[in-house]
Structures are given as structure tokens and as C-alpha cells.
Design a protein around this motif. Structure first.
Motif, PDB file in Angstrom:
ATOM      1  N   GLU A 257      41.196  50.949  42.751  1.00 54.44           N
ATOM      2  CA  GLU A 257      40.185  51.143  41.717  1.00 54.44           C
ATOM      3  C   GLU A 257      39.757  49.798  41.132  1.00 54.44           C
ATOM      4  O   GLU A 257      38.573  49.565  40.876  1.00 54.44           O
ATOM      5  CB  GLU A 257      40.720  52.033  40.597  1.00 54.44           C
ATOM      6  CG  GLU A 257      39.703  52.250  39.475  1.00 54.44           C
ATOM      7  CD  GLU A 257      40.270  52.998  38.285  1.00 54.44           C
ATOM      8  OE1 GLU A 257      39.561  53.105  37.262  1.00 54.44           O
ATOM      9  OE2 GLU A 257      41.421  53.463  38.363  1.00 54.44           O
ATOM     10  N   LEU A 258      40.736  48.901  40.919  1.00 54.43           N
ATOM     11  CA  LEU A 258      40.407  47.586  40.375  1.00 54.43           C
ATOM     12  C   LEU A 258      39.508  46.819  41.331  1.00 54.43           C
ATOM     13  O   LEU A 258      38.546  46.165  40.905  1.00 54.43           O
ATOM     14  CB  LEU A 258      41.683  46.796  40.086  1.00 54.43           C
ATOM     15  CG  LEU A 258      41.474  45.409  39.481  1.00 54.43           C
ATOM     16  CD1 LEU A 258      40.732  45.499  38.149  1.00 54.43           C
ATOM     17  CD2 LEU A 258      42.813  44.701  39.288  1.00 54.43           C
ATOM     18  N   VAL A 259      39.806  46.884  42.631  1.00 55.48           N
ATOM     19  CA  VAL A 259      38.965  46.212  43.629  1.00 55.48           C
ATOM     20  C   VAL A 259      37.539  46.752  43.535  1.00 55.48           C
ATOM     21  O   VAL A 259      36.562  45.990  43.579  1.00 55.48           O
ATOM     22  CB  VAL A 259      39.531  46.419  45.048  1.00 55.48           C
ATOM     23  CG1 VAL A 259      38.508  45.973  46.107  1.00 55.48           C
ATOM     24  CG2 VAL A 259      40.834  45.642  45.226  1.00 55.48           C
TER      25      VAL A 259
ATOM     26  N   GLY B 159      34.179  44.702  42.423  1.00 62.80           N
ATOM     27  CA  GLY B 159      32.996  44.691  43.278  1.00 62.80           C
ATOM     28  C   GLY B 159      31.745  45.115  42.536  1.00 62.80           C
ATOM     29  O   GLY B 159      30.673  44.534  42.708  1.00 62.80           O
ATOM     30  N   ALA B 160      31.883  46.125  41.667  1.00 59.16           N
ATOM     31  CA  ALA B 160      30.742  46.606  40.897  1.00 59.16           C
ATOM     32  C   ALA B 160      30.239  45.544  39.930  1.00 59.16           C
ATOM     33  O   ALA B 160      29.025  45.340  39.786  1.00 59.16           O
ATOM     34  CB  ALA B 160      31.133  47.873  40.132  1.00 59.16           C
ATOM     35  N   VAL B 161      31.170  44.842  39.270  1.00 61.58           N
ATOM     36  CA  VAL B 161      30.775  43.778  38.336  1.00 61.58           C
ATOM     37  C   VAL B 161      30.075  42.650  39.081  1.00 61.58           C
ATOM     38  O   VAL B 161      29.031  42.151  38.647  1.00 61.58           O
ATOM     39  CB  VAL B 161      32.010  43.239  37.577  1.00 61.58           C
ATOM     40  CG1 VAL B 161      31.639  41.977  36.790  1.00 61.58           C
ATOM     41  CG2 VAL B 161      32.556  44.291  36.624  1.00 61.58           C
ATOM     42  N   LEU B 162      30.617  42.266  40.227  1.00 62.59           N
ATOM     43  CA  LEU B 162      30.019  41.168  40.991  1.00 62.59           C
ATOM     44  C   LEU B 162      28.647  41.539  41.533  1.00 62.59           C
ATOM     45  O   LEU B 162      27.736  40.696  41.574  1.00 62.59           O
ATOM     46  CB  LEU B 162      30.945  40.758  42.134  1.00 62.59           C
ATOM     47  CG  LEU B 162      32.167  39.928  41.737  1.00 62.59           C
ATOM     48  CD1 LEU B 162      33.035  39.661  42.950  1.00 62.59           C
ATOM     49  CD2 LEU B 162      31.747  38.617  41.084  1.00 62.59           C
ATOM     50  N   ARG B 163      28.480  42.781  41.952  1.00 64.85           N
ATOM     51  CA  ARG B 163      27.160  43.195  42.442  1.00 64.85           C
ATOM     52  C   ARG B 163      26.128  43.151  41.330  1.00 64.85           C
ATOM     53  O   ARG B 163      24.950  42.890  41.586  1.00 64.85           O
ATOM     54  CB  ARG B 163      27.236  44.611  43.041  1.00 64.85           C
ATOM     55  CG  ARG B 163      27.839  44.660  44.439  1.00 64.85           C
ATOM     56  CD  ARG B 163      27.626  46.009  45.078  1.00 64.85           C
ATOM     57  NE  ARG B 163      28.294  47.091  44.361  1.00 64.85           N
ATOM     58  CZ  ARG B 163      29.559  47.439  44.548  1.00 64.85           C
ATOM     59  NH1 ARG B 163      30.288  46.784  45.434  1.00 64.85           N
ATOM     60  NH2 ARG B 163      30.084  48.437  43.876  1.00 64.85           N
TER      61      ARG B 163
ATOM     62  N   LEU C 131      26.728  37.669  46.358  1.00 60.40           N
ATOM     63  CA  LEU C 131      28.029  37.801  46.988  1.00 60.40           C
ATOM     64  C   LEU C 131      28.138  39.057  47.849  1.00 60.40           C
ATOM     65  O   LEU C 131      29.127  39.264  48.532  1.00 60.40           O
ATOM     66  CB  LEU C 131      29.134  37.817  45.917  1.00 60.40           C
ATOM     67  CG  LEU C 131      29.328  36.502  45.176  1.00 60.40           C
ATOM     68  CD1 LEU C 131      30.221  36.701  43.969  1.00 60.40           C
ATOM     69  CD2 LEU C 131      29.906  35.450  46.102  1.00 60.40           C
ATOM     70  N   ALA C 132      27.133  39.924  47.781  1.00 59.12           N
ATOM     71  CA  ALA C 132      27.212  41.189  48.494  1.00 59.12           C
ATOM     72  C   ALA C 132      26.769  41.076  49.952  1.00 59.12           C
ATOM     73  O   ALA C 132      26.910  42.016  50.710  1.00 59.12           O
ATOM     74  CB  ALA C 132      26.352  42.241  47.789  1.00 59.12           C
TER      75      ALA C 132
END
Length: 233
Positions: free
Chosen positions: A112-114, A118-122, A128-129
Motif C-alpha cells: 500500500e505504501l508503494v 507512486g500516486a504522490v509522484l505521479r 517519473l512515470a
């Protein structure tokens, strides 16, 4: 795929080892420390793309580390996710008000943390995607080392390519000449500041097609340069 740099600040050795394993499996470059003061130094030396920050770490609390990261020019806009056993609403609010972008209560699922990282970085670093960076009508193929604008190939030298790539990875961010030197040329570079201006002019000339296209590199007086659609020549 662009490789994201993570700064993990966690004093639980077993949890840190588990998180490092999970994020490296997702091709993150992970730097780890158990110490708040050291975390600030590490962030200054190499700006991370995201920070995972435990509330309770050595020498300096996670809340104070978060507060100082938000005050530092280089990390003011870097996303921060707080990790903590404190689940009370007041604690969550305090963490978010200090500058954290998200708040994860222990125990949590590493998967879930991963996903949340990923959601924050997107959201904040869409570059980065994938391998193609885009902004307005500019498209960069980072693997094929090609740049197109409105479908037309734009020839760039290696330095201008790196400079544009840095801007495309941080659309809208204002970078001083000093920051650009560190990020594009490297912190050990002996190149003079005015060299940045020379390469900015070359990049502008190339991607603007001698006035054919709108200038998307904005000069911010006394601050530096930014990539946005309000660019001025």
C-alpha cells in the motif's frame, strides 16, 4: 523509465530493511538514515524525489525535519510522506500542517505504501512515470535522445538536452543559476554562472525555432529560470 530517488528516514532497522527491499524492487534509488540531522545533510547533498519520514527518529524529530525541509530552497517542493505509530487526528493534522503531503499510520502494508508513493509522484513528478517527457507541444524521448516540438525534430547539443530534461522533470519550478549548475553540470563543476545563461539562450533559440514557437522558458528576475507557458524571451 526514470529512476526516482527516495530518502528514507526510519530508525526501525527491520522496517527500514523491508521498505528498502520493496522500493528497490520497484526500481527506486533509496538512501537511508536513522538520524534527522543527517537526513537534512543528505537532502542538501542530493535532492530526493520523495522523502519517507518517520515521526520519531534520532537527534531531531520527524516533524522538525519536515519543517526544515520545507524551509530549504532545494527541498521546499519535494513530497514528504510521514510514517508514524501516532494515529490520533490531532497528530495527523499536525503532520500535514507542518508540510507533509501524506500520512501513513503504522502498522501498514508495504504494498500500500508503494502505491501511495507512486500516486504522490505521479501527481507532483509525472516525468517519473515513463520514458517520454512532455510539456505543451514539446516532447522528449529520453531513451532515443530525441526532442520534438509540434511533431518537428529539434536538434539539441548534449548540454541543452540535459538542461531541457531537467526543466521537463520540474515544470513550473523556478531554478536559480546555482541550482541549475548543481543539477545539470554537477556539484563539483568549476563552470561559471554566466555559462548557464549561454546555454539557456542556445536552448531557447533551438526550441523556439527563431520565433516560430512560443517561448516556454521564463526568466524570473533575480530568481532564475522556469519552464512554463508564460515564458518571455
Amino acid at each position: 523509465m526514470a529512476r526516482a530517488k527516495m530518502l528514507l528516514v526510519e530508525d526501525d532497522a527491520a522496517l527500514a530493511e523491508l521498505l528498502i527491499w520493496h522500493f528497490k524492487r520497484e526500481d527506486f534509488e533509496v538512501a537511508h538514515t536513522v538520524d534527522g540531522e543527517e537526513a537534512l545533510l543528505m537532502a542538501q547533498e542530493s535532492t530526493p524525489d520523495i522523502v519517507l519520514l518517520d515521526w520519531m527518529v534520532e537527534s531531531l524529530s520527524g516533524i522538525e525535519v519536515c519543517r526544515r525541509l520545507r524551509r530549504m530552497n532545494g527541498t521546499a517542493n519535494v513530497p514528504i510522506i510521514m510514517l508514524t505509530a501516532r494515529g490520533e487526528e490531532e497528530d495527523r493534522v499536525r503532520g500535514l500542517e507542518t508540510g507533509a503531503d501524506d500520512y501513513v499510520t503504522k502498522p501498514f502494508s508495504p504494498r500500500e505504501l508503494v502505491a501511495r508513493v507512486g500516486a504522490v509522484l505521479r501527481r507532483v513528478r509525472p516525468a517519473l512515470a515513463g520514458e517520454t517527457l512532455t510539456f505543451a507541444d514539446v516532447e522528449m524521448d529520453t531513451v532515443g535522445h530525441k526532442v520534438r516540438r509540434s511533431g518537428q525534430v529539434i536538434p539539441l547539443g548534449p548540454t541543452e538536452f540535459r538542461l531541457l530534461k531537467h526543466f521537463l522533470e520540474h515544470p513550473g519550478w523556478v531554478f536559480s543559476r546555482e541550482r541549475l549548475l548543481d543539477s545539470v553540470w554537477g556539484q563539483d563543476s568549476d563552470i561559471e554562472l554566466r555559462t548557464v545563461d549561454v546555454h539557456i539562450r542556445r536552448l531557447r533559440k533551438a526550441i523556439n525555432g527563431d520565433g516560430q514557437y512560443q517561448d516556454i522558458i521564463r526568466t524570473v528576475r533575480s530568481a532564475g529560470y522556469a519552464l512554463d507557458t508564460e515564458g518571455v524571451g
